[in-house]
Design a protein around this motif. Structure first.
Motif, PDB file in Angstrom:
ATOM      1  N   GLU A   9      -1.150   4.371  -6.472  1.00  0.00           N
ATOM      2  CA  GLU A   9      -0.443   3.751  -5.567  1.00  0.00           C
ATOM      3  C   GLU A   9      -0.920   2.428  -4.946  1.00  0.00           C
ATOM      4  OE1 GLU A   9       1.259   4.786  -1.085  1.00  0.00           O
ATOM      5  OE2 GLU A   9       0.104   6.332  -1.940  1.00  0.00           O
ATOM      6  N   ILE A  10      -2.283   2.251  -5.138  1.00  0.00           N
ATOM      7  CA  ILE A  10      -2.937   0.888  -4.484  1.00  0.00           C
ATOM      8  C   ILE A  10      -2.645   0.056  -5.378  1.00  0.00           C
ATOM      9  CG2 ILE A  10      -5.222  -0.125  -4.311  1.00  0.00           C
ATOM     10  CD1 ILE A  10      -6.090   2.446  -2.834  1.00  0.00           C
ATOM     11  N   LEU A  11      -2.771   0.309  -6.765  1.00  0.00           N
ATOM     12  CA  LEU A  11      -2.523  -0.615  -8.122  1.00  0.00           C
ATOM     13  C   LEU A  11      -1.107  -1.231  -7.871  1.00  0.00           C
ATOM     14  CD1 LEU A  11      -3.761  -1.862 -10.604  1.00  0.00           C
ATOM     15  CD2 LEU A  11      -2.902   0.164 -11.785  1.00  0.00           C
ATOM     16  N   ALA A  12      -0.212  -0.014  -7.798  1.00  0.00           N
ATOM     17  CA  ALA A  12       1.317  -0.473  -7.742  1.00  0.00           C
ATOM     18  C   ALA A  12       1.613  -1.384  -6.815  1.00  0.00           C
ATOM     19  CB  ALA A  12       2.174   0.793  -7.620  1.00  0.00           C
ATOM     20  N   ASN A  13       1.286  -1.140  -5.441  1.00  0.00           N
ATOM     21  CA  ASN A  13       1.315  -2.199  -4.354  1.00  0.00           C
ATOM     22  C   ASN A  13       0.711  -3.529  -4.689  1.00  0.00           C
ATOM     23  OD1 ASN A  13       2.579  -0.300  -2.753  1.00  0.00           O
ATOM     24  ND2 ASN A  13       0.937   0.528  -1.936  1.00  0.00           N
ATOM     25  N   ALA A  14      -0.542  -3.475  -5.282  1.00  0.00           N
ATOM     26  CA  ALA A  14      -1.007  -5.108  -5.615  1.00  0.00           C
ATOM     27  C   ALA A  14      -0.301  -5.527  -6.678  1.00  0.00           C
ATOM     28  CB  ALA A  14      -2.569  -4.511  -6.094  1.00  0.00           C
ATOM     29  N   SER A  69      -6.179 -12.544  -4.798  1.00  0.00           N
ATOM     30  CA  SER A  69      -7.374 -11.684  -4.232  1.00  0.00           C
ATOM     31  C   SER A  69      -7.261 -10.950  -3.149  1.00  0.00           C
ATOM     32  CB  SER A  69      -8.735 -12.825  -3.996  1.00  0.00           C
ATOM     33  OG  SER A  69      -9.594 -11.956  -3.485  1.00  0.00           O
ATOM     34  N   GLY A  70      -6.115 -11.420  -2.218  1.00  0.00           N
ATOM     35  CA  GLY A  70      -5.635 -10.843  -1.096  1.00  0.00           C
ATOM     36  C   GLY A  70      -4.770  -9.730  -1.312  1.00  0.00           C
ATOM     37  N   CYS A  71      -4.199  -9.742  -2.422  1.00  0.00           N
ATOM     38  CA  CYS A  71      -3.230  -8.647  -2.926  1.00  0.00           C
ATOM     39  C   CYS A  71      -4.212  -7.496  -3.459  1.00  0.00           C
ATOM     40  CB  CYS A  71      -2.629  -8.966  -4.213  1.00  0.00           C
ATOM     41  SG  CYS A  71      -1.178 -10.188  -3.822  1.00  0.00           S
ATOM     42  N   VAL A  72      -5.365  -7.961  -4.098  1.00  0.00           N
ATOM     43  CA  VAL A  72      -6.046  -6.556  -4.747  1.00  0.00           C
ATOM     44  C   VAL A  72      -7.237  -6.279  -3.784  1.00  0.00           C
ATOM     45  CG1 VAL A  72      -5.698  -7.502  -6.991  1.00  0.00           C
ATOM     46  CG2 VAL A  72      -7.592  -8.302  -5.915  1.00  0.00           C
ATOM     47  N   ASN A  73      -7.672  -6.975  -3.007  1.00  0.00           N
ATOM     48  CA  ASN A  73      -8.713  -6.661  -2.151  1.00  0.00           C
ATOM     49  C   ASN A  73      -7.889  -6.251  -0.659  1.00  0.00           C
ATOM     50  OD1 ASN A  73     -10.762  -7.020  -3.732  1.00  0.00           O
ATOM     51  ND2 ASN A  73     -10.547  -9.216  -3.550  1.00  0.00           N
TER      52      ASN A  73
END
Length: 233
Positions: A109-114, A199-203
């Motif tokens: 889910e985190i990967l999909a949101n990023a 970086s803001g998207c993944v972190n």
């Protein structure tokens, strides 16, 4: 080009050439301007497209790193737990509070949101590129129209041709070319900030929470197991 119509007025005013020669001079000047302009436009678009490829690479690498980081965290935690409890006859079910499958679902889910976040940034950059491309095409069309109008002046007699060129210079709308610099600057700034935005998207806070919670849950499970094994300090 933004002030080329004004330049045409000046060319007519100071050239001292009348009639067909005057028209030829004006058309030649516009043709040279158009050639230089199209060359610059093409080079600029090529550079912007290279930037888009660079941004795609930045995005792809960031998502790969995020995915591998979460996958490695899960696998490492799972290995640490299995290394501790494998081979023991003690019932550890009461300590197994780390649900690996659930963590894998959270990671997905985190990967999909990023990915969605980065896709939005990429779409914005692509839209900016298309805007600049449209600006260039509009300005080129304006120059072509100016070239044709100046050429058409040659059909008049000497005095009328001069007046025709003056009229073109006074009435040509330069606004078709005035937005290019502004929109190009917007794209350039977007490119310069892209890495930080990605970086803001993944972190994200969700990713930080994922790592912290996984560590806490594993530490709690290990402490529980060590107590059952009589190994806790």
């Amino acid at each position: 080009m933004a002030k080329f119509a004004t330049a045409l007025c000046l060319l007519v005013a100071v050239s001292g050439i009348r009639g067909s020669n005057e028209t030829i001079s004006a058309v030649s000047a516009i043709t040279l301007e158009l050639t230089n302009y199209n060359s610059t436009a093409n080079q600029t678009i090529v550079t912007m497209e290279i930037y888009m490829v660079n941004m795609a690479t930045i995005a792809e690498n960031a998502l790969k790193k995020l995915n591998s980081s979460m996958t490695a965290a899960i696998e490492t935690s799972k290995s640490q737990w299995e290394e501790l409890v494998n081979g023991t006859t003690t019932d550890m079910s009461s300590c197994e509070n780390v649900l690996w499958d659930e963590y894998s679902e959270v990671a997905a889910e985190i990967l999909a949101n990023a990915t969605t976040c980065i896709d939005s940034l990429t779409a914005e950059a692509n839209s900016s590129l298309n805007l600049v491309r449209t600006d260039f095409e509009t300005c080129s069309t304006s120059l072509l129209t100016l070239q044709k109008d100046a050429s058409d002046c040659s059909s008049y007699n000497e005095t009328a041709a001069h007046t025709c060129l003056e009229s073109i210079g006074e009435t040509t709308d330069d606004s078709a070319c005035t937005d290019i610099a502004t929109n190009l600057k917007i794209f350039t700034q977007m490119y310069q900030n892209f890495s930080d935005l990605v970086s803001g998207c993944v972190n994200s806070n969700a990713f930080m929470s994922f790592n912290a919670t996984l560590k806490t849950d594993l530490d709690t499970a290990v402490e529980c197991a060590l107590k059952l094994l009589g190994m806790a300090s």
